[in-house]
Scaffold this motif. Structure first.
Motif, PDB file in Angstrom:
ATOM      1  N   THR A  19       0.195   2.329  10.491  1.00 33.02           N
ATOM      2  CA  THR A  19      -0.097   3.209   9.352  1.00 33.02           C
ATOM      3  C   THR A  19       0.728   4.483   9.433  1.00 33.02           C
ATOM      4  OG1 THR A  19      -2.360   2.347   9.288  1.00 33.02           O
ATOM      5  CG2 THR A  19      -1.933   4.381   8.074  1.00 33.02           C
ATOM      6  N   LEU A 108      -8.448   2.937   6.347  1.00 34.67           N
ATOM      7  CA  LEU A 108      -7.954   2.800   7.715  1.00 34.67           C
ATOM      8  C   LEU A 108      -9.024   2.216   8.629  1.00 34.67           C
ATOM      9  CD1 LEU A 108      -5.646   3.303   9.688  1.00 34.67           C
ATOM     10  CD2 LEU A 108      -6.465   5.647   9.971  1.00 34.67           C
ATOM     11  N   SER A 150      -2.490   0.668   3.668  1.00 35.56           N
ATOM     12  CA  SER A 150      -1.896   1.962   4.019  1.00 35.56           C
ATOM     13  C   SER A 150      -2.212   3.041   2.989  1.00 35.56           C
ATOM     14  CB  SER A 150      -0.372   1.817   4.153  1.00 35.56           C
ATOM     15  OG  SER A 150      -0.040   0.898   5.158  1.00 35.56           O
TER      16      SER A 150
END
Length: 389
Positions: A19, A108, A150
């Motif tokens: 990420t 995330l 992302s």
């Protein structure tokens, strides 16, 4: 056990590193990286579709007047196509992080947990001799998935719940212990309130149950087998979740069926494969050969799973794919992301082979540039983000 803990830590770190590598040119606002311009900075990540739309739901909880007060041009009924699960998670962390950072944090965190769920699915059911490496591949393939996890999007959360529901369903198949099927139903319900296609999980698992009922009934008698199959009743939580979302809409929009009146967000068409009709509103293109390969790999993967006798995975993949032939949208690769973890399992021998590891560094660069090129263009026309924090 020690190895599993170590592998989980590695997967969490890999998710963070991947990420960060995606984010870094946006953070640095690089004017020229491989010919791409990142001078708009990190706001590009915040403004990528469809994250801000879930922030709007988190801030307003579908209240039409509150939606109208925000600086955006979409009608209130448009948001009925976005189910509340992801938005509720954004809301739960917003008091600490603010809405925009919470949006990315939930994506995330969901990606980390999805990679762990995938790892244990592969490891516990011995679906590959290389569960850690296959889980790493899960973080980067398909390339559209790298983009989605992302930025702000509901897919990571949805995929987390789908993998976990199927994990516990398969655990029930092996152990016949009621807590496992109850957990499968609960995570299926969570998947349903996160994205509309959650109902396909219920349909797929129900079809598998009937298939098993038919086969086992022929062997030991239908009456005896019926008693065994009544244990699957917690799966009813999934359609109850759908009814719950529609009931919420009846309270906020005054219309139980608001989802079906949310504009051009429902891309289902008939006959099948209208995605190859350039005159469809969300197609508008003739360069569609990649979609042929997507469906080819998808159906091939489903058949391979059948051959491997991984029936719950196969039923989900084939049910989801069959429904997706009715979707007329150029971005079909995004709509098919929920089946991608199981397609990776179908092709795991290729993906963990020495030959694949040789070409992986080359394809990683292609994936990275594709992701950045896509994200730079896939932004909502909202220059000022202050109202969304």
């Amino acid at each position: 056990m020690v190895k599993s803990v170590k592998d989980c830590i590695i997967l969490a770190l890999l998710t963070l590193i991947i990420t960060f590598i995606i984010w870094i040119p946006h953070i640095m606002a690089l004017p020229n990286f491989w010919g791409l311009n990142f001078q708009t900075g990190f706001s590009t990540i915040y403004r990528n579709f469809d994250g801000l739309e879930y922030v709007i739901i988190a801030k307003t909880f579908y209240d039409p007047l509150s939606i109208a007060a925000l600086p955006q041009s979409l009608p209130a009924n448009y948001f009925a196509s976005h189910f509340p699960g992801y938005a509720l998670l954004i809301l739960s962390f917003s008091l600490i992080l603010g809405y925009l950072k919470s949006m990315l944090f939930v994506s995330l965190l969901s990606t980390i947990l999805a990679s762990l769920a995938f790892y244990f699915l592969v490891k516990d059911f011995k679906l590959s001799n290389h569960p850690l490496f296959l889980s790493f591949i899960f973080l980067i393939l398909p390339a559209r998935w790298l983009i989605v996890h992302s930025v702000g999007s509901s897919e990571p959360t949805f995929i987390l719940f789908v993998i976990t529901a199927i994990y516990f369903f398969m655990k029930f198949e092996r152990s016949r212990k009621f807590p496992s099927i109850l957990l499968a139903g609960i995570f299926g319900l969570l998947a349903q309130i996160t994205r509309p296609p959650g109902i396909l999980l219920f349909i797929a698992l129900t079809l598998y149950v009937f298939y098993r009922f038919y086969l086992q009934g022929k062997l030991i008698g239908f009456q005896k087998e019926l008693a065994n199959h009544l244990k699957y009743f917690p799966l009813i939580l999934i359609p109850l979740g759908l009814i719950g979302v529609f009931y919420l809409y009846s309270q906020t929009y005054g219309d139980f069926f608001a989802y079906f009146k949310s504009g051009d967000n429902i891309h289902l068409t008939f006959p099948p494969f209208q995605v190859f009709n350039k005159f469809q509103f969300w197609v508008g293109d003739i360069w569609l050969e990649d979609i042929v390969y997507i469906f080819l790999l998808g159906f091939l993967g489903g058949v391979i799973l059948l051959k491997q006798k991984l029936f719950p995975l196969a039923f989900f993949v084939l049910t989801y794919l069959t429904a997706s032939t009715l979707i007329a949208h150029r971005d079909i690769s995004r709509y098919l992301l929920p089946i991608s973890p199981f397609i990776l399992i179908a092709f795991e021998k290729v993906l963990t082979s020495r030959e694949f590891k040789i070409i992986l560094p080359i394809i990683l660069l292609a994936i990275y540039l594709y992701a950045q090129n896509f994200m730079l263009a896939n932004v909502a026309p909202i220059p000022n983000l202050e109202s969304f924090n």
